[in-house]
Design a protein around this motif. Structure first.
Motif, PDB file in Angstrom:
ATOM      1  N   SER A 106       0.857  -1.191   0.000  1.00  0.00           N
ATOM      2  CA  SER A 106       0.000   0.000   0.000  1.00  0.00           C
ATOM      3  C   SER A 106       0.887   1.232   0.000  1.00  0.00           C
ATOM      4  O   SER A 106       2.111   1.121   0.111  1.00  0.00           O
ATOM      5  N   PRO A 134      -3.633   0.016  -2.869  1.00  0.00           N
ATOM      6  CA  PRO A 134      -4.420   0.828  -1.932  1.00  0.00           C
ATOM      7  C   PRO A 134      -3.630   2.076  -1.512  1.00  0.00           C
ATOM      8  O   PRO A 134      -2.457   1.981  -1.169  1.00  0.00           O
ATOM      9  N   CYS A 240     -15.260   2.322   3.082  1.00  0.00           N
ATOM     10  CA  CYS A 240     -15.486   0.881   2.938  1.00  0.00           C
ATOM     11  C   CYS A 240     -14.118   0.239   2.695  1.00  0.00           C
ATOM     12  O   CYS A 240     -13.457   0.536   1.705  1.00  0.00           O
ATOM     13  N   ARG A 241     -13.704  -0.631   3.621  1.00  0.00           N
ATOM     14  CA  ARG A 241     -12.342  -1.170   3.527  1.00  0.00           C
ATOM     15  C   ARG A 241     -12.135  -1.991   2.255  1.00  0.00           C
ATOM     16  O   ARG A 241     -11.068  -1.950   1.634  1.00  0.00           O
ATOM     17  N   ASP A 242     -13.144  -2.721   1.827  1.00  0.00           N
ATOM     18  CA  ASP A 242     -13.002  -3.536   0.609  1.00  0.00           C
ATOM     19  C   ASP A 242     -12.688  -2.666  -0.593  1.00  0.00           C
ATOM     20  O   ASP A 242     -11.847  -3.001  -1.421  1.00  0.00           O
ATOM     21  N   GLU A 243     -13.398  -1.529  -0.684  1.00  0.00           N
ATOM     22  CA  GLU A 243     -13.171  -0.619  -1.829  1.00  0.00           C
ATOM     23  C   GLU A 243     -11.775   0.012  -1.751  1.00  0.00           C
ATOM     24  O   GLU A 243     -11.109   0.196  -2.760  1.00  0.00           O
ATOM     25  N   TYR A 244     -11.341   0.322  -0.521  1.00  0.00           N
ATOM     26  CA  TYR A 244      -9.979   0.855  -0.327  1.00  0.00           C
ATOM     27  C   TYR A 244      -8.946  -0.185  -0.769  1.00  0.00           C
ATOM     28  O   TYR A 244      -7.981   0.119  -1.462  1.00  0.00           O
ATOM     29  N   MET A 245      -9.175  -1.453  -0.382  1.00  0.00           N
ATOM     30  CA  MET A 245      -8.231  -2.530  -0.703  1.00  0.00           C
ATOM     31  C   MET A 245      -8.134  -2.770  -2.214  1.00  0.00           C
ATOM     32  O   MET A 245      -7.095  -3.141  -2.730  1.00  0.00           O
ATOM     33  N   LYS A 246      -9.251  -2.527  -2.907  1.00  0.00           N
ATOM     34  CA  LYS A 246      -9.240  -2.729  -4.366  1.00  0.00           C
ATOM     35  C   LYS A 246      -8.631  -1.535  -5.095  1.00  0.00           C
ATOM     36  O   LYS A 246      -8.496  -1.538  -6.312  1.00  0.00           O
ATOM     37  N   ASN A 248     -10.135   1.475  -5.089  1.00  0.00           N
ATOM     38  CA  ASN A 248     -11.243   2.299  -5.613  1.00  0.00           C
ATOM     39  C   ASN A 248     -11.602   3.478  -4.712  1.00  0.00           C
ATOM     40  O   ASN A 248     -12.385   4.348  -5.107  1.00  0.00           O
ATOM     41  N   PRO A 275      -3.473  -3.148   4.058  1.00  0.00           N
ATOM     42  CA  PRO A 275      -3.403  -4.590   3.796  1.00  0.00           C
ATOM     43  C   PRO A 275      -2.148  -5.228   4.384  1.00  0.00           C
ATOM     44  O   PRO A 275      -1.106  -4.590   4.490  1.00  0.00           O
ATOM     45  N   GLN A 278       0.496  -9.088   0.296  1.00  0.00           N
ATOM     46  CA  GLN A 278      -0.435  -9.574  -0.728  1.00  0.00           C
ATOM     47  C   GLN A 278       0.223 -10.579  -1.679  1.00  0.00           C
ATOM     48  O   GLN A 278       1.443 -10.596  -1.813  1.00  0.00           O
TER      49      GLN A 278
END
Length: 531
Positions: A106, A134, A240-246, A248, A275, A278
């Motif tokens: 990240s 991210p 939203c953590r998922d969107e940050y991780m992607k 976006n 993250p 990865q």
């Protein structure tokens, strides 16, 4: 296996990127300070304090106040092992930064509140977006007059193409700066002017309409804060953590690294959301961190980390498994086994020999000339990690020896600096003259300085008119190639790995050559092409 998973979960490996002077190195220092890794922070530009910034260890960096080499620093914080890669902001060293971005999971982007989004930041963020890394944004220098917070957020969205979510907002700015409302933790941190190097108290509020906020910062500022928080809730998406991780969604924090302000908040949120190591794509498959077998790749080589000892360190990012001291590992490109008796880890300004390192960690391996940037190490599997970027140089100069007694030192110095990826060396076929190609003009100064101070060799440069270096792919026995070589012999050279290179003086020459010799392929990628 359980131990390996625990170690992976503990680790956060990230890079800090910005335009020069946005305060990146200062932020790195303050993160180390909060992590307890260093006792005092060195003022990066101040002559009053002779101690240089911890991460700027090359003499030329101290003199010019810019970072020209990526530094690797690690510290422990709240049960996590944090690995920071502090990158050069100066555009002439972008190549080093692009390569470093292959080793991070990240990124923190630092932006100067007064200058806003600058050119180098745009380029680096573009690379991060291409890789879906991210990103977290830190808007720095709030103790100075700068742009309005919402104007800045708009600028970040428009110029960098990001979708931002403010997780803190400033209360005032410059001379009116009172502190920060931390949306992530629902509290206010007050900025006490008389304690500039100490952080003011943090007051927790469960309810923004609490009357004690008015007492703490004044009615006008409190009303402005409530209006702004309402605006944040209505205009920006929820985090939203998922969107940050992607890649976006990008959270934004405000602060002043120089005054230790907002840095802890940034670090706490980072530890929560960033993250862990990865998976990474190799040429044959995707490699996951939790795999038992060790894999890693070299993203940087640095000569003379310690000027008293002529040592080179290859920086290896561990992708999977456990790297162990004194074990045999395969250097895939050479097909040979190597073992390392003193692998280094980096804690602030100290190097330590480590017995084991885990995915996400960066180890420094003493290198006698085996490694190139982009090399892969494994326990035996033949795979290569992809995505170490390549650049054809943009500047070219002859390099001459200014001291005939030191020819050996000059040759060794050039050889080692080229391995670091600082620049590329071309030797003309016709007369053996050496040409140095770089991405930025400032590198010539760095090379000259380092040759003199690290190798005791002096060099001078001479200009030469070259537009581009083109790597030649052809059947060297064919009549077409022999005719090409006869006509172009003055412009043919070999790179450090003896690959043939055509040094073209203009784009027109390249075009004409391609038309005249259709079976000779010209490539614009450097020696990091798979050899």
């Amino acid at each position: 296996m359980a131990d390996l998973l625990q170690e992976i979960k503990k680790r956060k490996t990230f890079g800090i990127i910005s335009h020069p002077d946005a305060g990146k190195t200062t932020l790195t220092e303050k993160l180390l300070l909060f992590g307890g890794a260093i006792q005092e922070a060195g003022a990066v530009k101040s002559n009053k304090i002779k101690k240089g910034a911890t991460s700027d260890f090359m003499e030329i960096e101290r003199q010019r106040g810019i970072s020209v080499a990526t530094s690797v620093l690690a510290f422990n914080y709240k049960g996590h092992k944090i690995n920071i890669l502090d990158t050069p902001g100066h555009k002439d060293f972008a190549e080093d930064t692009y390569r470093t971005l292959t080793a991070v999971d990240s990124v923190i982007v630092v932006i100067d509140v007064a200058k806003g989004v600058e050119e180098q930041t745009e380029k680096l963020v573009k690379v991060c977006r291409m890789r879906n890394i991210p990103m977290l944004v830190f808007i720095n220098k709030l103790d100075r007059e700068g742009k309005d917070a919402f104007d800045l957020l708009d600028e970040v969205e428009q110029k960098l193409g990001l979708t931002v979510v403010p997780l803190s907002i400033p209360i005032g700015m410059g001379s009116d700066f009172q502190g920060i409302y931390n949306i992530w933790e629902n509290n206010i941190q007050l900025f006490l002017e008389d304690k500039k190097q100490k952080v003011g108290e943090t007051v927790k509020f469960d309810d923004i309409s609490d009357a004690s906020i008015d007492e703490a910062i004044g009615e006008t500022a409190a009303q402005t804060l409530r209006d702004e928080l309402e605006l944040v809730q209505s205009v920006y998406p929820a985090f939203c953590r998922d969107e940050y991780m992607k890649g976006n969604l990008q959270p934004v924090f405000f602060g002043s690294a120089l005054n230790n302000f907002g840095v802890r908040e940034l670090l706490d949120a980072f530890v929560d959301i960033a993250p862990m190591p990865q998976p990474k794509q190799a040429d044959t498959r995707m490699v996951k961190p939790e795999e038992k077998n060790f894999t890693g790749f070299v993203f940087k080589i640095h000569a003379n980390m310690d000027p008293k000892h002529r040592d080179r360190l290859a920086f290896v990012k561990i992708v999977s498994g456990v790297f162990r001291r004194n074990e045999n590992y395969l250097l895939v490109r050479e097909g040979k086994k190597l073992k390392f008796s003193s692998p280094n880890a980096f804690f602030a300004d100290k190097k330590e020999v480590v017995d084991e390192s885990f995915p996400g960690d960066i180890v420094g391996l003493h290198d006698t000339g085996n490694f190139r940037i982009g090399d892969t190490l494994t326990e035996g599997e033949k795979l290569n990690f992809k995505g170490i970027p390549s650049f054809s140089p943009e500047h070219f100069r002859y390099i001459n020896n200014a001291d005939p007694m030191k020819a050996k030192q000059l040759a060794k110095g050039i050889d080692q600096l080229m391995d670091e990826g600082v620049a590329q060396l071309f030797t003309l076929e016709m007369n053996g003259r050496k040409i140095i190609g770089t991405v930025g003009a400032l590198q010539y100064e760095v090379i000259q300085y380092r040759l003199e101070h690290e190798y005791g060799a002096k060099c001078t440069y001479e200009s030469i008119s070259i537009h581009k270096a083109c790597w030649v792919e052809a059947d060297e026995k064919s009549s077409e190639f022999l005719e090409f070589a006869r006509l172009k012999h003055r412009f043919l050279a070999r790179d450090k790995y003896h690959q043939l290179v055509f040094l073209a003086d203009s784009s027109f020459t390249i075009q004409m050559t391609q038309e005249k010799f259709p079976n000779i392929r010209l490539h614009f990628i450097s020696e990091y092409a798979e050899s």
